[in-house]
Scaffold this motif. Structure first.
Motif, PDB file in Angstrom:
ATOM      1  N   PHE A  77    -132.623  31.296 -17.720  1.00  0.00           N
ATOM      2  CA  PHE A  77    -133.798  30.480 -18.021  1.00  0.00           C
ATOM      3  C   PHE A  77    -134.367  29.896 -16.731  1.00  0.00           C
ATOM      4  CE2 PHE A  77    -135.697  26.339 -19.052  1.00  0.00           C
ATOM      5  CZ  PHE A  77    -136.637  26.722 -20.007  1.00  0.00           C
ATOM      6  N   VAL A  78    -135.655  30.138 -16.472  1.00  0.00           N
ATOM      7  CA  VAL A  78    -136.285  29.652 -15.239  1.00  0.00           C
ATOM      8  C   VAL A  78    -137.424  28.675 -15.525  1.00  0.00           C
ATOM      9  CG1 VAL A  78    -135.656  31.691 -13.918  1.00  0.00           C
ATOM     10  CG2 VAL A  78    -137.836  31.651 -15.161  1.00  0.00           C
ATOM     11  N   GLY A  79    -137.681  28.383 -16.787  1.00  0.00           N
ATOM     12  CA  GLY A  79    -138.740  27.426 -17.121  1.00  0.00           C
ATOM     13  C   GLY A  79    -140.116  27.941 -16.755  1.00  0.00           C
ATOM     14  N   LEU A  80    -140.820  27.166 -15.933  1.00  0.00           N
ATOM     15  CA  LEU A  80    -142.176  27.528 -15.497  1.00  0.00           C
ATOM     16  C   LEU A  80    -142.174  28.268 -14.171  1.00  0.00           C
ATOM     17  CD1 LEU A  80    -144.028  24.194 -16.404  1.00  0.00           C
ATOM     18  CD2 LEU A  80    -143.867  26.283 -17.765  1.00  0.00           C
ATOM     19  N   GLY A  81    -141.028  28.812 -13.799  1.00  0.00           N
ATOM     20  CA  GLY A  81    -140.928  29.481 -12.500  1.00  0.00           C
ATOM     21  C   GLY A  81    -141.850  30.676 -12.373  1.00  0.00           C
ATOM     22  N   ASN A  82    -142.014  31.451 -13.446  1.00  0.00           N
ATOM     23  CA  ASN A  82    -142.909  32.611 -13.389  1.00  0.00           C
ATOM     24  C   ASN A  82    -144.358  32.190 -13.176  1.00  0.00           C
ATOM     25  OD1 ASN A  82    -140.965  34.690 -13.764  1.00  0.00           O
ATOM     26  ND2 ASN A  82    -140.877  34.204 -15.950  1.00  0.00           N
ATOM     27  N   PHE A  83    -144.774  31.119 -13.827  1.00  0.00           N
ATOM     28  CA  PHE A  83    -146.146  30.634 -13.661  1.00  0.00           C
ATOM     29  C   PHE A  83    -146.366  30.095 -12.249  1.00  0.00           C
ATOM     30  CE2 PHE A  83    -145.363  30.346 -18.236  1.00  0.00           C
ATOM     31  CZ  PHE A  83    -146.488  31.002 -18.730  1.00  0.00           C
ATOM     32  N   GLU A  84    -145.381  29.396 -11.712  1.00  0.00           N
ATOM     33  CA  GLU A  84    -145.492  28.900 -10.338  1.00  0.00           C
ATOM     34  C   GLU A  84    -145.612  30.061  -9.356  1.00  0.00           C
ATOM     35  OE1 GLU A  84    -142.120  26.471  -9.681  1.00  0.00           O
ATOM     36  OE2 GLU A  84    -142.745  24.887 -11.083  1.00  0.00           O
ATOM     37  N   PHE A  85    -144.861  31.134  -9.605  1.00  0.00           N
ATOM     38  CA  PHE A  85    -144.938  32.314  -8.746  1.00  0.00           C
ATOM     39  C   PHE A  85    -146.324  32.951  -8.814  1.00  0.00           C
ATOM     40  CE2 PHE A  85    -144.505  36.977  -8.368  1.00  0.00           C
ATOM     41  CZ  PHE A  85    -144.070  37.058  -7.057  1.00  0.00           C
ATOM     42  N   LEU A  86    -146.882  33.035 -10.028  1.00  0.00           N
ATOM     43  CA  LEU A  86    -148.217  33.632 -10.181  1.00  0.00           C
ATOM     44  C   LEU A  86    -149.290  32.804  -9.493  1.00  0.00           C
ATOM     45  CD1 LEU A  86    -148.116  34.777 -13.914  1.00  0.00           C
ATOM     46  CD2 LEU A  86    -148.110  36.251 -11.902  1.00  0.00           C
ATOM     47  N   PHE A  87    -149.192  31.491  -9.598  1.00  0.00           N
ATOM     48  CA  PHE A  87    -150.217  30.624  -9.015  1.00  0.00           C
ATOM     49  C   PHE A  87    -150.288  30.754  -7.493  1.00  0.00           C
ATOM     50  CE2 PHE A  87    -149.763  27.474 -12.772  1.00  0.00           C
ATOM     51  CZ  PHE A  87    -150.495  28.353 -13.572  1.00  0.00           C
ATOM     52  N   LYS A  88    -149.231  31.228  -6.871  1.00  0.00           N
ATOM     53  CA  LYS A  88    -149.205  31.373  -5.416  1.00  0.00           C
ATOM     54  C   LYS A  88    -149.693  32.743  -4.952  1.00  0.00           C
ATOM     55  CE  LYS A  88    -145.285  28.187  -4.979  1.00  0.00           C
ATOM     56  NZ  LYS A  88    -143.862  28.027  -4.557  1.00  0.00           N
ATOM     57  N   ARG A  89    -150.012  33.631  -5.900  1.00  0.00           N
ATOM     58  CA  ARG A  89    -150.440  34.981  -5.533  1.00  0.00           C
ATOM     59  C   ARG A  89    -151.955  35.093  -5.604  1.00  0.00           C
ATOM     60  NH1 ARG A  89    -146.946  39.777  -8.101  1.00  0.00           N
ATOM     61  NH2 ARG A  89    -148.311  40.851  -6.625  1.00  0.00           N
ATOM     62  N   GLU A  90    -152.562  35.642  -4.557  1.00  0.00           N
ATOM     63  CA  GLU A  90    -154.016  35.810  -4.531  1.00  0.00           C
ATOM     64  C   GLU A  90    -154.478  36.819  -5.579  1.00  0.00           C
ATOM     65  OE1 GLU A  90    -155.354  36.791  -0.667  1.00  0.00           O
ATOM     66  OE2 GLU A  90    -154.606  34.952   0.278  1.00  0.00           O
TER      67      GLU A  90
END
Length: 312
Positions: free
Chosen positions: A69-82
């Motif tokens: 379980f990573v929580g919102l980790g996937n969304f945080e990763f996406l927000f940093k990608r152009e």
């Protein structure tokens, strides 16, 4: 001893009490029957819509191996990608542009079809609905052949006038234009048939009254036709916006997101990351990002419809 005077209104109200209660019980029974009759459909929607949505939300909180379980980790990763923000921008431009042109073309064609004599109107309606009736994947393959870089029918026709060749799917700007063009061609008949049905419900007396007052063609459309069609226009626009935002097959067949990811939408990029890239949680996170955008659009459109209904 004073006589007691019974008012007629009190007698009538006393008689209406059991009648109202029996009517209330009857309505309650009818609502129960109605609920039981719609229960299979509610269960089907829950099975086909709510469960996949909940499962996607669960997947979006896991790591790539779906073991932690990573929580919102996937969304945080996406927000940093152009690339993610480029996809958000392209999806919004694609959906809004396509819906505007579909609504405009559908409105114009609906008016033309509405003015055709009734005997010929059925034939024209059938022909105009063909792009919408044909499966999008099949019709998109035909468009892919028309856009072919070596044997493009469009480039051959333009070459007769000394124009071209145009890299329809090889250059970012033309590729975006091509995807929007095919989506408009597929979706405009839906707007046409909805608007045509709405036009037939507008009373002719309103047009006659406007003509007597000296209104021209444009004024009759602006002050009579559009106000009478507002709810249909809003609902059709909302439905088409949802379908267009989640479009997959047209973009996937024509460009597969290329060149250089410049035509990726939410659905195609989610497929690229989740299925082709093997990162299903990340792909689920991309697909879920459509929900808040569409929810905001739905709130504004439905609130406007409700506001006009209250004013009426």
């Amino acid at each position: 001893m004073a006589d007691v005077v019974v008012q007629p209104t009190s007698v009538a109200s006393a008689r209406n009490v059991p009648r109202r209660s029996s009517l209330k019980r009857s309505l309650q029974r009818k609502s129960t029957v109605a609920f039981l009759m719609t229960l299979p459909l509610i269960l089907l929607i829950g099975l086909l819509v709510l469960y996949p949505a909940a499962y996607s939300l669960h997947l979006a909180t896991l790591n790539k191996g779906m073991t932690k379980f990573v929580g919102l980790g996937n969304f945080e990763f996406l927000f940093k990608r152009e690339t993610f923000w480029m996809v958000v921008k392209q999806s919004c431009i694609f959906a809004i542009t396509a819906v505007i042109f579909k609504a405009l073309i559908g409105f114009i064609v609906a008016h033309l079809a509405h003015n055709i004599p009734s005997k010929k109107q059925r034939k024209w309606r059938g022909m105009l609905l063909v792009p919408w009736v044909i499966p999008p994947a099949m019709s998109t393959l035909a468009w892919l052949w028309l856009f072919d870089p070596s044997y493009s029918a469009f480039n051959y026709t333009l070459g007769l006038f000394g124009i071209g060749p145009i890299p329809w799917l090889g250059e970012a700007g033309w590729a975006r234009f091509s995807v929007i063009l095919v989506n408009v061609w597929v979706g405009a008949p839906f707007f046409m048939i909805m608007y045509l049905a709405s036009l037939k419900s507008v009373p002719e007396q309103l047009y006659e009254a406007a003509a007597i007052d000296g209104a021209n063609w444009w004024q009759r459309i602006w002050y009579v036709t559009l106000p009478m069609m507002r709810n249909i226009i809003a609902i059709t626009t909302l439905f088409s916006l949802i379908v267009t935002f989640a479009n997959f097959d047209i973009t996937r067949i024509l460009t597969a997101g290329g060149p250089l990811d410049t035509t990726h939408l939410f659905a195609t990029w989610s497929f690229r990351l989740g299925i082709e890239g093997g990162d299903i949680p990340l792909g689920a996170s991309v697909s879920l990002f459509m929900a808040p955008i569409l929810a905001i659009a739905a709130i504004f459109i439905l609130r406007d419809i409700n506001k006009r209904g209250n004013e009426a």
